[in-house]
Scaffold this motif. Structure first.
Motif, PDB file in Angstrom:
ATOM      1  N   SER A 195       0.838  -1.322   0.114  1.00 47.43           N
ATOM      2  CA  SER A 195       0.169  -0.019   0.041  1.00 47.43           C
ATOM      3  C   SER A 195       0.968   1.229  -0.177  1.00 47.43           C
ATOM      4  O   SER A 195       0.654   2.282   0.477  1.00 47.43           O
ATOM      5  CB  SER A 195      -0.924   0.033   1.192  1.00 47.43           C
ATOM      6  N   GLU A 196       2.021   1.191  -0.685  1.00 49.25           N
ATOM      7  CA  GLU A 196       2.761   2.449  -0.595  1.00 49.25           C
ATOM      8  C   GLU A 196       2.170   3.512  -1.526  1.00 49.25           C
ATOM      9  O   GLU A 196       1.299   3.292  -2.420  1.00 49.25           O
ATOM     10  CB  GLU A 196       4.118   2.173  -1.676  1.00 49.25           C
ATOM     11  N   SER A 197       2.508   4.762  -1.053  1.00 54.77           N
ATOM     12  CA  SER A 197       1.873   5.929  -1.770  1.00 54.77           C
ATOM     13  C   SER A 197       2.898   6.987  -1.893  1.00 54.77           C
ATOM     14  O   SER A 197       2.448   7.989  -2.606  1.00 54.77           O
ATOM     15  CB  SER A 197       0.715   6.449  -0.918  1.00 54.77           C
ATOM     16  N   GLY A 198       4.102   6.650  -1.708  1.00 50.39           N
ATOM     17  CA  GLY A 198       5.154   7.679  -1.620  1.00 50.39           C
ATOM     18  C   GLY A 198       5.758   7.480  -3.238  1.00 50.39           C
ATOM     19  O   GLY A 198       5.336   6.718  -3.901  1.00 50.39           O
ATOM     20  N   THR A 199       6.832   8.361  -3.439  1.00 51.54           N
ATOM     21  CA  THR A 199       7.450   8.493  -4.607  1.00 51.54           C
ATOM     22  C   THR A 199       8.713   7.531  -4.737  1.00 51.54           C
ATOM     23  O   THR A 199       9.439   7.510  -3.731  1.00 51.54           O
ATOM     24  CB  THR A 199       8.038   9.993  -4.781  1.00 51.54           C
ATOM     25  N   PRO A 200       8.597   6.492  -5.649  1.00 49.86           N
ATOM     26  CA  PRO A 200       9.712   5.569  -5.795  1.00 49.86           C
ATOM     27  C   PRO A 200      11.031   6.179  -5.893  1.00 49.86           C
ATOM     28  O   PRO A 200      10.816   7.098  -7.031  1.00 49.86           O
ATOM     29  CB  PRO A 200       9.154   4.485  -6.647  1.00 49.86           C
ATOM     30  N   HIS A 201      12.109   5.920  -5.274  1.00 51.77           N
ATOM     31  CA  HIS A 201      13.547   6.463  -5.623  1.00 51.77           C
ATOM     32  C   HIS A 201      14.263   5.121  -5.475  1.00 51.77           C
ATOM     33  O   HIS A 201      14.136   4.351  -4.672  1.00 51.77           O
ATOM     34  CB  HIS A 201      13.643   7.261  -4.550  1.00 51.77           C
ATOM     35  N   ARG A 202      15.465   5.449  -6.126  1.00 56.14           N
ATOM     36  CA  ARG A 202      16.515   4.374  -6.087  1.00 56.14           C
ATOM     37  C   ARG A 202      17.865   4.985  -5.444  1.00 56.14           C
ATOM     38  O   ARG A 202      18.165   6.133  -5.603  1.00 56.14           O
ATOM     39  CB  ARG A 202      16.900   3.848  -7.636  1.00 56.14           C
ATOM     40  N   LEU A 203      18.207   4.205  -4.533  1.00 62.37           N
ATOM     41  CA  LEU A 203      19.743   4.597  -4.246  1.00 62.37           C
ATOM     42  C   LEU A 203      20.797   3.710  -4.621  1.00 62.37           C
ATOM     43  O   LEU A 203      20.392   2.335  -4.369  1.00 62.37           O
ATOM     44  CB  LEU A 203      19.670   4.443  -2.309  1.00 62.37           C
ATOM     45  N   ARG A 204      21.631   4.256  -5.290  1.00 57.12           N
ATOM     46  CA  ARG A 204      22.620   3.714  -5.731  1.00 57.12           C
ATOM     47  C   ARG A 204      23.663   3.491  -4.509  1.00 57.12           C
ATOM     48  O   ARG A 204      23.957   4.208  -3.917  1.00 57.12           O
ATOM     49  CB  ARG A 204      23.552   4.460  -6.944  1.00 57.12           C
ATOM     50  N   MET A 205      23.975   2.258  -4.217  1.00 57.87           N
ATOM     51  CA  MET A 205      24.852   2.136  -3.054  1.00 57.87           C
ATOM     52  C   MET A 205      26.259   1.715  -3.763  1.00 57.87           C
ATOM     53  O   MET A 205      26.487   1.075  -4.751  1.00 57.87           O
ATOM     54  CB  MET A 205      24.359   0.962  -2.249  1.00 57.87           C
ATOM     55  N   ARG A 206      27.435   1.770  -2.698  1.00 58.98           N
ATOM     56  CA  ARG A 206      28.762   1.658  -3.217  1.00 58.98           C
ATOM     57  C   ARG A 206      29.430   0.904  -2.064  1.00 58.98           C
ATOM     58  O   ARG A 206      28.950   0.686  -1.061  1.00 58.98           O
ATOM     59  CB  ARG A 206      29.249   3.113  -3.411  1.00 58.98           C
TER      60      ARG A 206
END
Lengths: 121, 146
Positions: free
Chosen positions: A47-58
């Motif tokens: 039930s997500e309502s937020g804006t999807p983001h990707r975090l590129r990890m290192r």
């Protein structure tokens, strides 16, 4: 002191040490296909309502991106605001600590990104 | 004959005793932070004196069925291990003579050490060190199996 990213997933706040994060980008602009998210750790995100983001990890030894549904302003926390979880009690948990957010907010769980590499390998 | 100081607790309509030597503090209902991929017997943690303490689901550990969401929280320490668990009710610590206890014969419960008739009811003395030992062992086994 620790600088932590504050993230939303499954309706909860999560924290991730900023030094793991190379880049934050909205999902639609990303071309990285190796994206992971917390649902593989049984966190419900239906039930997500937020804006999807990707975090590129290192610095994980492999290319991994983390999908979240909201990125809040990073904050610096004192050592007494980040509590360790007893690893011997929770050996399978993808989190290593509890972050006290103050203002009567429930604590955030501190994501241990190394658990993603253990799970994939 | 020696005396034993015991904390009477109630769970799911049953009466139990915990050795008072293991009790550190009695709290009200605490906010529990559920930990992903935690075992059912320790589903999360709560804040206590600047630490994240594991919260045992005592109902589950004792095979009593429904999840513990009691009105009070008992902070206990067994060896180096600090834990909490919820109970439905509790009362003042009492002292009973050791020879009042008999082997378990009425309520066969996990981690039951002995039974005693107290205030007209059969109360079960819990083996808290045994229970904590089992929880720690489960953590080790899960770590190996991960």
């Amino acid at each position: 002191m620790s600088r932590l990213e504050l993230l939303l997933f499954g309706g909860e706040r999560w924290a991730l040490a900023s030094h793991w994060v190379a880049q934050v980008e909205p999902l639609e602009n990303s071309t990285n296909s190796d994206t992971r998210d917390l649902s593989e750790w049984d966190i419900d995100n239906t039930s997500e309502s937020g804006t999807p983001h990707r975090l590129r990890m290192r610095a994980l030894g492999q290319a991994i991106s983390l999908l979240v549904y909201g990125v809040l302003t990073p904050r610096v926390f004192n050592s007494d605001e980040v509590l360790d979880l007893p690893k011997d009690i929770f050996p399978r948990a993808p989190v290593s600590g509890l972050v006290l957010l103050g203002d009567n907010k429930p604590p955030a769980l501190l994501i241990d990104p190394m658990r993603f590499t253990e799970r994939r390998s | 004959m020696s005396k034993r100081a015991l904390l009477p607790i109630g769970l799911e309509g049953r009466e139990f005793f915990i050795e008072a030597q293991y009790i550190r503090e009695i709290l009200g209902k605490v906010e529990v932070v559920k930990v992903p991929r935690a075992d059912t017997q320790v589903p999360g943690v709560f804040l206590w004196n600047g630490q994240a303490l594991p919260l045992l689901d005592l109902n589950f550990c004792l095979g009593l069925g429904a999840r513990s969401e009691g009105a009070r929280t008992v902070v206990s320490k067994v060896g180096p291990h600090l834990f909490g668990f919820s109970v439905d009710r509790l009362s003042e610590v009492v002292e009973l003579m050791s020879d009042e206890f008999v082997p378990v014969r009425v309520f066969e419960t996990a981690f039951a050490e002995a039974e005693v008739e107290f205030r007209g009811q059969i109360s079960t003395l819990l083996d808290l060190p045994g229970l904590i030992g089992q929880v720690m062992q489960a953590g080790v086994e899960n770590s190996v199996a991960r």
